[in-house]
Motif scaffolding. Structure first.
Motif, short mmCIF file in Angstrom:
data_model
loop_
_atom_site.label_atom_id
_atom_site.label_comp_id
_atom_site.label_asym_id
_atom_site.label_seq_id
_atom_site.Cartn_x
_atom_site.Cartn_y
_atom_site.Cartn_z
N VAL A 132 30.67 39.79 38.14
CA VAL A 132 31.95 40.56 38.47
C VAL A 132 32.85 39.70 38.77
O VAL A 132 32.84 38.54 39.27
CB VAL A 132 31.59 41.49 40.04
N LYS A 153 35.41 44.05 37.53
CA LYS A 153 34.56 44.70 36.48
C LYS A 153 33.53 43.49 36.18
O LYS A 153 33.69 42.58 36.40
CB LYS A 153 35.42 44.91 35.08
N SER A 154 32.28 44.18 35.87
CA SER A 154 31.00 43.66 35.52
C SER A 154 30.83 43.16 34.12
O SER A 154 31.08 44.26 33.07
CB SER A 154 29.90 44.09 35.96
N THR A 246 29.39 47.57 35.23
CA THR A 246 30.04 47.83 36.74
C THR A 246 29.66 48.70 37.47
O THR A 246 29.31 48.44 38.75
CB THR A 246 31.50 48.02 36.20
N GLU A 249 25.95 47.42 38.87
CA GLU A 249 26.24 46.19 39.55
C GLU A 249 26.79 46.88 41.07
O GLU A 249 26.24 46.31 42.24
CB GLU A 249 27.45 45.35 39.06
N HIS A 250 27.73 48.04 40.96
CA HIS A 250 28.11 48.27 42.21
C HIS A 250 27.17 49.03 42.81
O HIS A 250 26.95 49.01 44.17
CB HIS A 250 29.29 49.27 41.88
#
Length: 267
Positions: A132, A153-154, A246, A249-250
């Motif tokens: 990220v 963003k990832s 993204t 990951e979140h």
């Protein structure tokens, strides 16, 4: 160098927004909080001011049950509100099981996408850890009147393996910082580029030769990018890959917060 820029940006932002917040503990918690309020002209740190206090000296919310020390109680109180805020900020509540014909499978921080095409198996793999980054401009000094840090963003490095029979043509790819930054033709607006290419039989090992994408012939590089596009790995697909990474990951971050809360509270 990227980590230095990010740390400088973060430190500058915290000093402007919270002049009294000089301790490392407060500064290190701000990046995710600022992500949620990105785009606002002013920032009011309501989460932080509320997080460490309850209206009553005795906590009746049940979130602190099992926490014994002052630090544990403050951490659990903060996490209770932080988890709610992060869940509200989630764009995708569920991770898709398929992306442009690729079946998506998740295993911890590892993500795999796979599909069959003619007599080939195409597999894309990446890991969401440490992927990220903020898209804000580090040159802009951020103040209370200019508090837009951009979207986080990832953008993971990913591999593409095209397997036919017992042979595998492997690509290692990464996202470009700017369009046209790939190693071949600057006239193309590729959002990702080829870092490495390899071809092997059977299982991969360190003995297998690999060549860096930046040193191969420019025309060959372009042909290999066209090859990947035919396999389904286009710029449009890469944009969707960023969205998938993204969101996942979140989701993993929220799960970590929940686990941290349970661990600290002793539940």
């Amino acid at each position: 160098m990227n980590s230095i820029v990010r740390n400088t940006l973060r430190s500058s932002l915290i000093r402007n927004l919270f002049p009294s917040a000089s301790s490392p503990g407060i500064a290190s918690n701000q990046l995710r909080t600022l992500w949620k309020v990105s785009g606002q002209t002013q920032i009011t740190p309501t989460i932080l001011t509320k997080a460490f206090k309850h209206p009553s000296p005795s906590c009746n919310c049940g979130c602190c049950r099992g926490a014994h020390t002052k630090a544990e109680k403050e951490l659990v109180e903060f996490l209770a509100e932080e988890i709610i805020a992060e869940k509200k900020a989630q764009k995708l509540k569920t991770i898709p099981t398929e992306l442009d014909g690729f079946k998506v499978s998740l295993d911890g921080a590892d993500v795999n996408l796979q599909k069959r095409q003619n007599n080939e198996t195409i597999k894309i793999s990446f890991n969401i850890n440490h992927t990220v980054d903020s898209e804000s401009e580090p040159e802009v000094e951020l103040t209370n009147d200019n508090a837009d840090i951009g979207d986080m963003k990832s953008k993971p490095t990913f591999t593409v393996d095209v397997k036919r029979g017992n042979q595998t043509l492997g690509f290692t790819c990464s996202f470009n910082n700017e369009p046209g930054a790939s190693g071949a033709n600057e006239n193309y607006n590729d959002i990702f580029g080829i870092d490495e290419i390899t071809l092997y039989t059977g299982e991969h090992s360190d003995k297998v030769y690999a060549v860096a994408g930046e040193i191969i012939d420019g025309y060959l590089y372009d042909l290999l990018m066209n090859y990947l596009e035919e396999k389904g790995v286009s710029n449009e697909f890469a944009e969707k890959l960023i969205e998938l990474s993204t969101s996942y990951e979140h989701t993993a971050y929220v799960s970590l917060l929940e686990g941290l809360s349970e661990f600290t509270s002793g539940k």
